[in-house]
Structure formats: C-alpha cells, structure tokens
Enzyme design. Sequence first.
Site: not given
Length: 500
Positions: A325, A323
């Site tokens: 970002y 994940n």
Amino acid sequence: MIKLLSLLALLWVYMAVVGATHTADLSRKSFPKGFLFGTATSAYQVEGMASKGGRGPSIWDEFIKTPGAYFSFFKHLLEDINLMVNLNFDAYRFSISWSRIFPNGTGKVNRKGVAYYNRLINYMLRKGITPYANLNHYDLPLALENKYLGWLSHDVVKDYADYAEFCFKTFGDRVKNWMTFNEPRVVAALGYDNGFFAPGRCSKAYGNCTAGNSATEPYIVTHNLILSHAAAVQRYRQKYQEKQKGRIGILLDFVWYEPLTRSKADNYAAQRARDFHVGWFLHPLVYGEYPKTMQNIVKDRLPKFTKEEVKMVKGSFDLIGINQYTTYYMYDPHTSPPKDLGYQADWNVGFAYERKGVPIGPRTKLYEEDILCVQAYSNWLYNVPWGLHKAIMYIKERYGNPTVILAENGMDDPGNLTMSKALHDTTRINYYKGYLAALKQSVDEGANVVGYFAWSLLDNFEWRIGYTSRFGIVYVDFKTLKRTPKMSAYWFKKILRKNK
Ligand SMILES: *[C@@H]1O[C@H](CO)[C@@H](O)[C@H](O)[C@H]1NC(C)=O
Ligand SMILES: *[C@@H]1O[C@H](CO)[C@@H](O)[C@H](O)[C@H]1NC(C)=O
Ligand SMILES: *[C@@H]1O[C@H](CO)[C@@H](O)[C@H](O)[C@H]1NC(C)=O
C-alpha cells in the site's frame, strides 16, 4: 431529473477517466496474456453471521467484544459475485473462517460452514470467477487460544495443518489457488509486540496489555506460523497437489523502505527494516533461515529451525502474494536500541515521511468535509506508486524472481463520508492508476507477477477501527447493506473490458 443526474454522473466518470489517463494508457492489454485481475476480502470483515450458522468464536470476537452484527456477505453472496462479473474481474480472493469449519479449532466439523463455502466456490466457478482461497486471515479459533495460547504453542502447527488438509480434501477439486496465511507478520507484530490486534499481548513498555512479552513472543509466534504454513504445504504437496493440480503460497505484507539519505547508516537502516518486515518470512521460505541481520540483532530470542524443519520450510511455496500500500523513509537514529526489548525496537530505525520538507507522497492528516480530492483516510497510507515498483523489483532480485500476485492494494475514505462524496472517488482512481502503472513497469522489467487484487471489493469492517474506514470500490450502506459501485469500480470495469 433522474436522467439528467445520471447523465451528469456519466460525464463525471468520463472526465475523471479521460482526465487521468494521460500518465499511462492502462488497460488489460498493458499486462501479459493470462494476467488476472481480482478483488480481495476476508471472512471476518465481510461474512457477518459471526455467532450463527454453527460458527465458533475466533480470537477477534473475544478481542473486540462487540456482538456479531457485521454485515452479511452470506445474504449477498450471489449478488456480490454477480457484481464482480459485471465489473469484468477474473478472480476473487476470499478467506475461509477456520472456526466456521471447526468451531473448536479441531474435532467436529460444522457442516453448515462447509456448505456455505461450497456454495460460494460453486457459484464463482459457474460465473467464471477464479477462486483464490486463503486459509487464515487473523482469525484463530478462540478455543485454541484458550486451550494452549494459540500461535504461541507449537501444538498449533498440527491443528492448523489438519484444518488446511480438510480444506484441500473438501474444496481442492475446485480451488486451484491456495494461500496459507494473510499477513502473518501483522499477527505477530500487532498481536504480540504492541497488542493492537488480537489477542492483544505485549510488554508493558509497548502497549496496554495485561500479559505478554514483546521481546520474545512475536518471534515465537512467527516461528509457529512459518511451521504451520510449511506443514500445510507439505500435506498439500504429498497428498493433493498431483491430483488436484493446484498451487499454494502465502500472503505477505510489505511496505517499501527507502533510505532517507545516501549515507551508509541510512542504507543499513532501510535494509534492516526490509529484513525485519518481509525477510522475516520470505528469507526462511526461500533460503531456510532468518535473515542474517535478524540473527545478529535478536540473537537467542530468535528461534532456530531444526534440520528437519529447514527441509520442510525451504521452498515451501509455488507463489507469493504481496500486499502493498505504501512507502516510508528510513534513517539510522544513531542511538542504541531502548532497554525494553521488543520486535519493533529491535529494528532500531527512524521513520520519516518527508525529505527536505517534501512529503514522500500525498496524504491528508485531517479529513476536511468540503475537499473532494483528499487522499487516504488511514494516516499510515501515503500514495507512493514508485515504492510498489521498488518493492516488487526487490522481491525479484533478492528472492529468485518467484511467481508473485500483488494480492492487496488500495486506499480508504472515512467511514462517515456522505454517500454522494464516497461515490465520486477520483482520488482512489488516481491511486489505482499510479500503482497499476508501477506494477506494469515491474512486469515489463521482468518481475514474474501474474495477478493483481484490489483491496477491497466492498467497504467493510476494518478490524480495530471498525466501520470508520471505507476501502471498497463498491460503497456499502452499513445500515441497509445496499451495495453501490463507486466511480473506481466503473474505472476498473472500463480498463478490464475483454475483447469479444
Ligand atoms: C466445542 O467445545 C465445547 C466445550 O468443550 C463443547 O461443549 C462443544 O460441544 C464443542 N463444539 C463442537 C462443535 O465440537
Ligand atoms: C488500558 O486497558 C484497560 C482495560 O482494558 C482500559 O480500561 C484502559 O482505558 C486502557 N488504557 C489506555 C490508555 O488505553
Ligand atoms: C467523521 O468521523 C471522524 C472520525 O473518524 C470525526 O472526526 C468527524 O467529526 C466525523 N464527521 C462527521 C460529519 O460525522
């Protein structure tokens, strides 16, 4: 009038898409054949029905103490899957709520919960959407917290493995992609180092908690999470994998840490940060022990794996979800760590968000009503596509080029943005464009990435900050629950078009 408006909207989409494609002509064809595109959500953030359908409470229900009034994917199940199909996505990463299956964590099964996930999985398959099922996304059954302090107890390993096995046995004839945990690091760090997430434990020095120990508990919790993961993988491999022919892995959050200067000290600081972040989990999974930097710093506060455990942990994955970002600069603070010990304090690094006055990437501090092209609402989220490339190449080089899915990526707007502004999310399109181009570059350079999942399909419930943030490519009216695709959803639809 309506026609004119929709024509204008179309024109807008067209201009945004054309205007922003000059960097890379991205499409499905930019990626290898079979590369999957999906969206991701988690049970607690979208399901609703927290106290209905026989579900038992999780530590999050206790922690935020708000009634289970979250909006209900339950009622929109088929509509939302149809939406994925309509937007040309191939896969959907969802999570299973442990306490919806076992209301008390162990023991009696809630058949209504099982029926719900069967319905979800069956409908996805009927519509050609590949399920990626995640077994735990922060939501430990409250009964286990009350019984033995949840992740702090080694007892959780067996209970988790039993729950996981029940899912393999029940859904594994149809689910071929399993993930054991989402962001276990966040559970350990936010739950036990600063107390910002459930169950809200920490030392007095690091947060407003009534109990906890930031010096030891994050490490104990991670140890039990890793053992729980490995025990579940072992069950899957010994009893189900051969017959069901699926694969299993774990989802890890990873911020890229770039040294602020070229000094040796800043390079070491950045490496410490990477080791304490993704290495904390990935190092044991690949090499059977915690990173050496962590062993040297944390010393006897860091649990050790027994010989038997090493055998179980090492190699316990078929794929890794990352994940990703954002990215930060790291520097050596040239001070000794604070005398109150804690997980974050152990890193002993400084965070920086600009270099010589130049921000690492765009971000807005304050959301201004009248500016359309603002960046993410979350103040931690800088738009830095090159950081994704570096993060992926780091995993490739350091951990033997594992099979990877980019399992979360996206940006948010403020929750109270007007609907018309929220729908014109050109900033989000540009964010996705930059990150997908960086991902393509990584794949072109040999990284074994096989899929990409946007976070998120829907605006949803953002944990501690509730409904104040919107990460969806589909707008949700939090009162009526009506779904409306944003421009970014149409952008995905366009680039993911399949050749007939
Ligand atoms: C869960 O535990 C409580 C308290 O022991 C009990 O009353 C309840 O029946 C249990 N629920 C299930 C589904 O086993
Ligand atoms: C700390 O927690 C207590 C009880 O949960 C709460 O009343 C208080 O406002 C909190 N203090 C801060 C500074 O958040
Ligand atoms: C929107 O929410 C933010 C905080 O999340 C607040 O500062 C702002 O005043 C709100 N704006 C409106 C128009 O309600």
